[in-house]
Write an enzyme that holds these catalytic residues in place. Structure first.
Site, short mmCIF file in Angstrom:
data_model
loop_
_atom_site.label_atom_id
_atom_site.label_comp_id
_atom_site.label_asym_id
_atom_site.label_seq_id
_atom_site.Cartn_x
_atom_site.Cartn_y
_atom_site.Cartn_z
N PHE A 17 -9.34 -1.69 -0.93
CA PHE A 17 -8.55 -1.98 -2.13
C PHE A 17 -7.06 -2.07 -1.82
O PHE A 17 -6.23 -1.64 -2.59
CB PHE A 17 -8.78 -0.89 -3.18
CG PHE A 17 -10.22 -0.52 -3.35
CD1 PHE A 17 -11.10 -1.40 -3.99
CD2 PHE A 17 -10.71 0.67 -2.85
CE1 PHE A 17 -12.45 -1.07 -4.13
CE2 PHE A 17 -12.05 1.01 -3.00
CZ PHE A 17 -12.93 0.14 -3.63
N GLY A 45 -7.39 9.56 1.27
CA GLY A 45 -8.14 8.39 0.79
C GLY A 45 -8.36 7.42 1.92
O GLY A 45 -7.50 6.58 2.22
N SER A 51 -6.66 0.89 5.04
CA SER A 51 -5.28 1.36 5.15
C SER A 51 -5.08 2.11 6.47
O SER A 51 -3.97 2.12 7.02
CB SER A 51 -4.89 2.23 3.96
OG SER A 51 -5.80 3.30 3.79
N SER A 123 -9.84 17.19 -0.30
CA SER A 123 -8.42 17.17 0.05
C SER A 123 -7.74 18.54 -0.06
O SER A 123 -7.03 18.96 0.86
CB SER A 123 -7.73 16.16 -0.87
OG SER A 123 -6.36 16.32 -0.83
N HIS A 143 -7.68 9.09 -8.35
CA HIS A 143 -6.61 8.72 -9.28
C HIS A 143 -6.74 9.41 -10.63
O HIS A 143 -5.97 9.15 -11.55
CB HIS A 143 -6.59 7.20 -9.47
CG HIS A 143 -6.19 6.46 -8.22
ND1 HIS A 143 -5.64 7.09 -7.13
CD2 HIS A 143 -6.27 5.15 -7.88
CE1 HIS A 143 -5.39 6.19 -6.19
NE2 HIS A 143 -5.77 5.00 -6.62
N HIS A 168 0.16 5.01 -3.47
CA HIS A 168 -0.45 3.73 -3.83
C HIS A 168 -0.93 3.74 -5.28
O HIS A 168 -1.16 4.78 -5.86
CB HIS A 168 -1.64 3.43 -2.90
CG HIS A 168 -2.04 1.98 -2.93
ND1 HIS A 168 -3.34 1.55 -3.03
CD2 HIS A 168 -1.26 0.86 -2.89
CE1 HIS A 168 -3.36 0.23 -3.02
NE2 HIS A 168 -2.13 -0.23 -2.94
#
Ligand code: SAH
Ligand code: MG
Length: 210
Positions: A17, A45, A51, A123, A143, A168
């Site tokens: 994404f 993430g 990424s 996390s 998110h 992001h």
């Protein structure tokens, strides 16, 4: 073609994404962050490693290490019935999403296994046991309200003075996307601990000044 350019083209082919312009910006800011040379970088993430390749290509050039953290079971919006569901990522054994095999394939194909290190787990649990200061932190995990704030509180204090905090999916307009990434971005700025140094698409690049 240089190794770095090859990796950027490869990143473009990885499932995920991260639009190319934002991935290139991620790469660019990391690559030109001189204080981050030989440093410790971390992304929250990982998904399938897209990424991680954009950042990892910079990390390799800078002799840095990028930790790529994920529990690999996807966020809320990745689950069945939601917008970003991908059936091919479901583990037939337990019916849950599992992006770890795809992530490993990506990092292996990119030949970045000595630069991009996976951290598999929730996390905040990892954050409690992670004491290394961070030269670069990229927040792109869950998110939802609770998860995004938990990531911000657990990880942003680890960013060193002069270090980068990249966030992001920051959408000022609620019609474009969820609020929490935007809210933590605002909080980082209003704390006066970070200043904004760049913005591309939904990516915000901040630097710690206090
Ligand atoms: N940065 C990736 C995309 C990440 S998608 C890319 O550009 O390719 C968001 C990821 O956050 C998902 O893979 C999800 O599993 C992970 N995630 C969400 N909440 C998490 C949590 N609490 N702990 C660890 N990973 C989490
Ligand atoms: Mg994202």
């Amino acid at each position: 073609m240089s190794r770095r350019k090859h990796l950027l083209d490869f990143a473009d082919t990885v499932k995920g994404f991260m639009p190319r312009d934002e991935g290139l910006a991620l790469h660019h800011y990391a690559l030109h962050h001189e204080e981050g040379r030989e440093g410790t970088w971390l992304e929250i993430g990982a998904w399938c490693g897209k990424s991680a390749v954009y950042l990892g290509a910079a990390a390799e050039s800078m002799n840095a290490v990028l930790y790529s953290l994920d529990h690999h079971h996807g966020s809320e919006e990745n689950q069945e019935g939601w917008e970003h569901f991908d059936e091919t990522l479901v583990d037939p054994v337990d019916g849950r999403l599992n992006t770890l095999p795809s992530w490993q394939r990506t990092i292996s194909d990119a030949e970045l296994e000595a630069t991009v290190i996976g951290l598999v787990g929730p996390s905040t649990v990892i954050a409690e046991h992670f004491s290394e200061p961070l030269d670069i932190l990229f927040i792109d995990g869950g998110h939802g309200e609770e998860v995004a704030w938990a990531d911000f509180h657990a990880w942003s204090p680890k960013v060193v003075l002069g270090g980068l905090l990249m966030i992001h999916d920051v959408f000022e307009n609620p019609a474009e996307g969820g609020r929490p990434p935007y809210e933590i971005y605002l909080e980082a700025l209003s704390s006066n601990e970070f200043v904004e140094i760049g913005t591309v698409g939904s990516l915000r690049v901040l630097s710690r000044v206090a």
